[in-house]
Design a protein around this motif. Sequence first.
Motif, PDB file in Angstrom:
ATOM      1  N   ILE A  63     -15.599 -11.616   6.034  1.00  0.00           N
ATOM      2  CA  ILE A  63     -15.254 -10.689   4.952  1.00  0.00           C
ATOM      3  C   ILE A  63     -14.403 -11.441   3.934  1.00  0.00           C
ATOM      4  CG2 ILE A  63     -14.022  -8.557   4.377  1.00  0.00           C
ATOM      5  CD1 ILE A  63     -14.578  -7.654   7.293  1.00  0.00           C
ATOM      6  N   PRO A  64     -14.813 -11.479   2.672  1.00  0.00           N
ATOM      7  CA  PRO A  64     -14.132 -12.366   1.724  1.00  0.00           C
ATOM      8  C   PRO A  64     -12.788 -11.866   1.211  1.00  0.00           C
ATOM      9  CG  PRO A  64     -15.947 -11.227   0.645  1.00  0.00           C
ATOM     10  CD  PRO A  64     -16.027 -10.869   2.099  1.00  0.00           C
ATOM     11  N   ALA A  65     -12.527 -10.549   1.292  1.00  0.00           N
ATOM     12  CA  ALA A  65     -11.307 -10.035   0.671  1.00  0.00           C
ATOM     13  C   ALA A  65     -10.814  -8.805   1.409  1.00  0.00           C
ATOM     14  CB  ALA A  65     -11.563  -9.687  -0.801  1.00  0.00           C
ATOM     15  N   ILE A  66      -9.490  -8.622   1.360  1.00  0.00           N
ATOM     16  CA  ILE A  66      -8.863  -7.400   1.854  1.00  0.00           C
ATOM     17  C   ILE A  66      -8.051  -6.802   0.715  1.00  0.00           C
ATOM     18  CG2 ILE A  66      -8.763  -8.180   4.255  1.00  0.00           C
ATOM     19  CD1 ILE A  66      -5.832  -8.867   3.828  1.00  0.00           C
ATOM     20  N   CYS A  67      -7.798  -5.504   0.793  1.00  0.00           N
ATOM     21  CA  CYS A  67      -7.003  -4.820  -0.220  1.00  0.00           C
ATOM     22  C   CYS A  67      -5.877  -4.082   0.494  1.00  0.00           C
ATOM     23  CB  CYS A  67      -7.872  -3.840  -1.015  1.00  0.00           C
ATOM     24  SG  CYS A  67      -7.030  -3.104  -2.433  1.00  0.00           S
ATOM     25  N   LEU A  68      -4.652  -4.260   0.023  1.00  0.00           N
ATOM     26  CA  LEU A  68      -3.469  -3.748   0.715  1.00  0.00           C
ATOM     27  C   LEU A  68      -2.961  -2.459   0.065  1.00  0.00           C
ATOM     28  CD1 LEU A  68      -1.465  -7.097   1.039  1.00  0.00           C
ATOM     29  CD2 LEU A  68      -3.048  -6.099   2.701  1.00  0.00           C
ATOM     30  N   PHE A  69      -2.630  -1.473   0.926  1.00  0.00           N
ATOM     31  CA  PHE A  69      -2.042  -0.224   0.468  1.00  0.00           C
ATOM     32  C   PHE A  69      -0.827   0.089   1.344  1.00  0.00           C
ATOM     33  CE2 PHE A  69      -6.489   0.023  -0.770  1.00  0.00           C
ATOM     34  CZ  PHE A  69      -6.386   0.408  -2.101  1.00  0.00           C
ATOM     35  N   PRO A  70       0.337   0.342   0.740  1.00  0.00           N
ATOM     36  CA  PRO A  70       1.559   0.497   1.541  1.00  0.00           C
ATOM     37  C   PRO A  70       1.903   1.944   1.862  1.00  0.00           C
ATOM     38  CG  PRO A  70       2.144   0.272  -0.753  1.00  0.00           C
ATOM     39  CD  PRO A  70       0.635   0.223  -0.697  1.00  0.00           C
ATOM     40  N   PHE A  71       2.411   2.159   3.072  1.00  0.00           N
ATOM     41  CA  PHE A  71       3.112   3.374   3.464  1.00  0.00           C
ATOM     42  C   PHE A  71       4.595   3.024   3.350  1.00  0.00           C
ATOM     43  CE2 PHE A  71       5.385   6.007   6.455  1.00  0.00           C
ATOM     44  CZ  PHE A  71       4.752   7.241   6.431  1.00  0.00           C
ATOM     45  N   THR A  72       5.255   3.619   2.369  1.00  0.00           N
ATOM     46  CA  THR A  72       6.611   3.210   2.018  1.00  0.00           C
ATOM     47  C   THR A  72       7.647   4.158   2.626  1.00  0.00           C
ATOM     48  OG1 THR A  72       5.779   2.350  -0.085  1.00  0.00           O
ATOM     49  CG2 THR A  72       8.142   2.691   0.071  1.00  0.00           C
ATOM     50  N   ASP A  73       8.753   3.593   3.043  1.00  0.00           N
ATOM     51  CA  ASP A  73       9.878   4.378   3.537  1.00  0.00           C
ATOM     52  C   ASP A  73      10.288   5.382   2.463  1.00  0.00           C
ATOM     53  OD1 ASP A  73      12.305   5.382   4.421  1.00  0.00           O
ATOM     54  OD2 ASP A  73      13.075   3.439   5.080  1.00  0.00           O
ATOM     55  N   PRO A  74      10.299   6.682   2.762  1.00  0.00           N
ATOM     56  CA  PRO A  74      10.691   7.678   1.758  1.00  0.00           C
ATOM     57  C   PRO A  74      12.054   7.396   1.129  1.00  0.00           C
ATOM     58  CG  PRO A  74       9.732   8.761   3.659  1.00  0.00           C
ATOM     59  CD  PRO A  74       9.885   7.316   4.031  1.00  0.00           C
ATOM     60  N   ALA A  75      12.941   6.729   1.855  1.00  0.00           N
ATOM     61  CA  ALA A  75      14.266   6.422   1.313  1.00  0.00           C
ATOM     62  C   ALA A  75      14.186   5.463   0.126  1.00  0.00           C
ATOM     63  CB  ALA A  75      15.156   5.834   2.405  1.00  0.00           C
ATOM     64  N   LEU A  76      13.073   4.733   0.004  1.00  0.00           N
ATOM     65  CA  LEU A  76      12.908   3.781  -1.085  1.00  0.00           C
ATOM     66  C   LEU A  76      12.181   4.371  -2.284  1.00  0.00           C
ATOM     67  CD1 LEU A  76      11.900   0.618   0.989  1.00  0.00           C
ATOM     68  CD2 LEU A  76      14.132   1.133  -0.028  1.00  0.00           C
ATOM     69  N   LYS A  77      11.757   5.613  -2.164  1.00  0.00           N
ATOM     70  CA  LYS A  77      11.023   6.258  -3.268  1.00  0.00           C
ATOM     71  C   LYS A  77      12.019   6.898  -4.233  1.00  0.00           C
ATOM     72  CE  LYS A  77       6.873   7.214  -0.533  1.00  0.00           C
ATOM     73  NZ  LYS A  77       5.845   8.213  -0.162  1.00  0.00           N
ATOM     74  N   THR A  78      11.874   6.563  -5.519  1.00  0.00           N
ATOM     75  CA  THR A  78      12.782   7.073  -6.545  1.00  0.00           C
ATOM     76  C   THR A  78      11.986   7.548  -7.745  1.00  0.00           C
ATOM     77  OG1 THR A  78      12.999   4.919  -7.630  1.00  0.00           O
ATOM     78  CG2 THR A  78      14.560   5.408  -5.843  1.00  0.00           C
ATOM     79  N   ASP A  79      12.662   8.181  -8.670  1.00  0.00           N
ATOM     80  CA  ASP A  79      12.001   8.628  -9.895  1.00  0.00           C
ATOM     81  C   ASP A  79      11.593   7.448 -10.773  1.00  0.00           C
ATOM     82  OD1 ASP A  79      12.263  11.274  -9.187  1.00  0.00           O
ATOM     83  OD2 ASP A  79      14.118  11.578 -10.317  1.00  0.00           O
ATOM     84  N   LEU A  80      12.323   6.339 -10.695  1.00  0.00           N
ATOM     85  CA  LEU A  80      12.033   5.176 -11.542  1.00  0.00           C
ATOM     86  C   LEU A  80      11.198   4.115 -10.842  1.00  0.00           C
ATOM     87  CD1 LEU A  80      15.451   4.739 -13.398  1.00  0.00           C
ATOM     88  CD2 LEU A  80      13.373   5.896 -14.192  1.00  0.00           C
ATOM     89  N   CYS A  81      10.977   4.275  -9.538  1.00  0.00           N
ATOM     90  CA  CYS A  81      10.042   3.416  -8.791  1.00  0.00           C
ATOM     91  C   CYS A  81      10.439   1.948  -8.770  1.00  0.00           C
ATOM     92  CB  CYS A  81       8.620   3.547  -9.353  1.00  0.00           C
ATOM     93  SG  CYS A  81       8.024   5.232  -9.557  1.00  0.00           S
ATOM     94  N   GLU A  82      11.728   1.660  -8.763  1.00  0.00           N
ATOM     95  CA  GLU A  82      12.174   0.266  -8.871  1.00  0.00           C
ATOM     96  C   GLU A  82      11.666  -0.629  -7.740  1.00  0.00           C
ATOM     97  OE1 GLU A  82      15.727   2.871 -10.317  1.00  0.00           O
ATOM     98  OE2 GLU A  82      14.197   2.921  -8.733  1.00  0.00           O
ATOM     99  N   GLU A  83      11.441  -0.059  -6.567  1.00  0.00           N
ATOM    100  CA  GLU A  83      10.983  -0.866  -5.433  1.00  0.00           C
ATOM    101  C   GLU A  83       9.610  -1.466  -5.690  1.00  0.00           C
ATOM    102  OE1 GLU A  83      11.437  -2.542  -1.541  1.00  0.00           O
ATOM    103  OE2 GLU A  83      12.807  -1.740  -3.052  1.00  0.00           O
ATOM    104  N   ALA A  84       8.856  -0.898  -6.623  1.00  0.00           N
ATOM    105  CA  ALA A  84       7.490  -1.362  -6.883  1.00  0.00           C
ATOM    106  C   ALA A  84       7.453  -2.809  -7.348  1.00  0.00           C
ATOM    107  CB  ALA A  84       6.809  -0.466  -7.917  1.00  0.00           C
ATOM    108  N   TRP A  85       8.458  -3.252  -8.082  1.00  0.00           N
ATOM    109  CA  TRP A  85       8.458  -4.632  -8.579  1.00  0.00           C
ATOM    110  C   TRP A  85       9.566  -5.485  -7.954  1.00  0.00           C
ATOM    111  CZ3 TRP A  85       8.909  -0.290 -11.702  1.00  0.00           C
ATOM    112  CH2 TRP A  85      10.188   0.014 -12.190  1.00  0.00           C
ATOM    113  N   ASN A  86      10.121  -5.013  -6.851  1.00  0.00           N
ATOM    114  CA  ASN A  86      11.066  -5.833  -6.093  1.00  0.00           C
ATOM    115  C   ASN A  86      10.288  -7.017  -5.505  1.00  0.00           C
ATOM    116  OD1 ASN A  86      12.756  -6.994  -4.210  1.00  0.00           O
ATOM    117  ND2 ASN A  86      13.187  -5.103  -3.091  1.00  0.00           N
TER     118      ASN A  86
END
Length: 332
Positions: free
Chosen positions: A78-101
Amino acid sequence: MIPIQPPFPVSRPRRMRGSAALRDLAQEHRLSVKDLIWPIFITDVPGADVEIASMPGVVRRTLDGAVRAAEEAAELGIPAICLFPFTDPALKTDLCEEAWNPDNFYNRVIRAIKARVPEVAIMTDVALDPYNANGHDGLVRDGIILNDETVEALVKMSLAQAEAGADILGPSDMMDGRIGAIRSATEAAGFKDITIMSYAAKYASAFYGPFRDAVGASGALKGDKKTYQMNPGNSDEAIRLVARDLAEGADMVMVKPGMPYLDICRRVKDAFGAPTFAYQVSGEYAMLMAAANNGWVKGEAVMLESLMAFRRAGCDGVLTYFAPETARVLRG
């Protein structure tokens, strides 16, 4: 093409279906393991690395589990995989800063896989919903999903993923102008060879339910996504959006969901001739698995037939949770 076919009995189309050898010679489309991208779910939330109830056979994987999945992909071809995260709810914010950490769990997984299995291409998900307290793909203010501010955030997210070693960026957010902005930013930052597979025709579909269970977004989502994802009744709009994303620098385009939108796949491929992909989404997978597990259909047969439909509709490849099983069947 104008087919030339004399009348019966000079013409007997069944002649070419009379044996396996003749059927093979006349087959117009083929399915290969090289046509597959395997979506996998990842998490570092304790206790979350379990099978997803609405997606039988699909699990969330730890960092080590994700690396093992990439090794399995390499072994199966299989040539490629695609990643999707289940994120800790404590890291979810209105501004989504964890997305580019740069050191978030997602980017650590990218680095770990590229260190162990560099030959497997990693496709990423570029959207804010895994990190958004509101469950939306974009930033929200007073109930409105913001376009331009979201694009700025997506650019930062894309650069962090590129720095981590991603091969394919997959903007799945459906904000206007994000492909051009991401392309300009990655070029300026020196990531000239990174590819973009745009979710160019992503519909506001009811087939995404099990996926939202998988990434923990089902309870977080406030409202719906109809102001940015496409109306299922529209076809010409899909062509306009694909044209826009290609003009802004997308290397590949995607139609999502897959099987209910095969007509869109065909139109996109015929109109542009660009690398065209479809996502056989969680609801499609769940339906086929439920029917197979209940003995209503032959699981392996409908799996292969469903994937062949994408190839017949003009797709160059398919994102599918069936990727490893399909690869094993095709290898014999």
